[in-house]
Design a protein around this motif. Sequence first.
Motif, PDB file in Angstrom:
ATOM      1  N   ARG A  50      -5.307   8.861  -9.398  1.00  0.00           N
ATOM      2  CA  ARG A  50      -5.782   8.226  -8.176  1.00  0.00           C
ATOM      3  C   ARG A  50      -6.546   6.943  -8.476  1.00  0.00           C
ATOM      4  O   ARG A  50      -6.446   5.955  -7.748  1.00  0.00           O
ATOM      5  N   LYS A  72       0.836  -1.205   0.000  1.00  0.00           N
ATOM      6  CA  LYS A  72       0.000   0.000   0.000  1.00  0.00           C
ATOM      7  C   LYS A  72       0.871   1.254   0.000  1.00  0.00           C
ATOM      8  O   LYS A  72       0.610   2.207  -0.743  1.00  0.00           O
ATOM      9  N   GLN A  73       1.911   1.256   0.827  1.00  0.00           N
ATOM     10  CA  GLN A  73       2.812   2.407   0.879  1.00  0.00           C
ATOM     11  C   GLN A  73       3.539   2.584  -0.447  1.00  0.00           C
ATOM     12  O   GLN A  73       3.738   3.712  -0.914  1.00  0.00           O
ATOM     13  N   ASN A 104       1.094   4.122  -3.014  1.00  0.00           N
ATOM     14  CA  ASN A 104       0.760   5.521  -2.731  1.00  0.00           C
ATOM     15  C   ASN A 104       1.952   6.459  -2.832  1.00  0.00           C
ATOM     16  O   ASN A 104       1.776   7.647  -3.126  1.00  0.00           O
ATOM     17  N   GLU A 105       3.177   5.929  -2.600  1.00  0.00           N
ATOM     18  CA  GLU A 105       4.339   6.804  -2.570  1.00  0.00           C
ATOM     19  C   GLU A 105       5.484   6.380  -3.489  1.00  0.00           C
ATOM     20  O   GLU A 105       6.189   7.229  -4.034  1.00  0.00           O
ATOM     21  N   LYS A 129      -4.168   4.047  -8.905  1.00  0.00           N
ATOM     22  CA  LYS A 129      -3.651   3.545  -7.639  1.00  0.00           C
ATOM     23  C   LYS A 129      -4.701   2.715  -6.908  1.00  0.00           C
ATOM     24  O   LYS A 129      -4.393   1.671  -6.317  1.00  0.00           O
TER      25      LYS A 129
END
Length: 351
Positions: free
Chosen positions: A237, A222-223, A226-227, A240
């Motif tokens: 978005r 997830k990290q 998102n990053e 993602k």
Amino acid sequence: MFYHTDATIEQLAIHRVGNKQNDEFYVLSESPFVLEDELLATLLMHYFLSPFAKLNEVYRLFHSSETLALNEIYHFCKSFFEGELDFQAFGQQIGKHLFEASNHPNIKGGELYVVQLRDVQLEGEVHDAIGIFKSETKEPFLKVSPAQGMFHLGYEQEAININKLDKGCLIINTESDQGYKVLVVDQTNRQQEAVYWKDDFLGVRVRNDGFNKTGNFLKVYKQFVNEGLDDAFELERTDKIDLLNRSMDYFKEHETFKKQEFEEEVLGNPKAATLFDSYRQQFETDYESPFGEQFDISSGAVKKAQATYKSVLKLDKNFHIYVHGKREYIEKGYDDEKGMNYYKVYFKEEH
């Protein structure tokens, strides 16, 4: 899951451990506490064990040298479980060790409870256990009692709230060669000095089983989505969200995680797979928790992680769009006349 419905207290010792940095000392009781009051026993069981009921993470005792015997708690517990150390001496050793570990001036002194427990249940198996608990926080309590046609009001200035265990651990007598199964509670771990309970006193690390591998992998992924993808890819978005939804679907539909299979079915891009591999390896190095090429997927960990996988498009303060379907069923555009962005959503039926 941990259950203590049928558990009993076999022996209980109470000590007082101060902070050596503040020139406080420890006071070790000379004999175990005789617990004869059934109501008091019930209250103590609630105070000691109820905070563990909802825990999922299981720890292991360990030592940085990889020599388990150098971990003091492990050494004392093994000696007690194998009958080489009697309960009173065991509790006193625990008290002395906690005193030596309390080496930050902000650590509060308090009562130390060392408890021998029977019939605790963890992960479907019943075992004996050792409980180590510390009370640091005291609260005033009012006491109301009838007295000659009226009521008497009194108080306890420094009493212990049985619904607020400050610190505790349960060392389950199983898998001793791996550092036992250990449950840990630290309700006052708000400052840096408070990590002494897990690190300096107990010396524990999270057991790297299917539950923790599943949960940690989903957190890392997830990290990464998102990053970690922003420097290499221009993703909206919705893209993602789609990557997150596909990963959750994979973990729900498979019993075993397989690295190559996941990269092909979920990421579907060799460059993204290489980036994620580096991202994942950094986590494995930092936390000494390797995932390996495959591991058993824990449905409990998936369910827990799902609550944090928010597939929501928040559009100003007007709309929230929850995206659960396929990426191709939602399109983003820009309306020149209104000067605003828009989403176009395709569907067959309205419910």
